[in-house]
Design a protein around this motif. Structure first.
Motif: not given
Length: 112
Positions: A81-88
């Motif tokens: 979830v943190i990595e997906i947030s980073d992409v966003v």
């Protein structure tokens, strides 16, 4: 960068994205604690067919054994979830960099 140079109205689309996300950030309700199990990213990650997620942490491990099966711990879910947030956030910063410059090197390097 070439798309922006050929289609100047695309900058308006990027500006709109930036304004909408800024508005959501400013008007968000921070008073109550959110139940992250209802988050769409968490649901999407948990529904994928490649990993089964357990409900218990096992120290700092990403995987553990439950009932004789190897399952992912909630710690791996947090990392995803943190990595997906980073992409966003990286995608969200694209309109901001176009507001500063159209130099291709700066645009590409600022999001790496």
């Amino acid at each position: 960068v070439e798309a922006v140079e050929h289609f100047k109205p695309l900058l308006l689309v990027f500006a709109g994205i930036l304004i909408i996300s800024s508005f959501k950030l400013l008007t968000g309700n921070d008073e109550e604690e959110e139940d992250m199990s209802e988050n769409w990213i968490v649901k999407l990650v948990q529904k994928q067919p490649f990993l089964t997620f357990g409900n218990k942490y096992d120290g700092g491990k990403f995987f553990t054994m439950e009932n004789g099966r190897r399952v992912a711990t909630p710690l791996l879910l947090v990392l995803i979830v943190i990595e997906i947030s980073d992409v966003v956030f990286a995608v969200d910063s694209i309109p901001a960099i176009f507001g500063v410059t159209l130099d291709p090197f700066i645009v590409y390097s600022s999001n790496m």
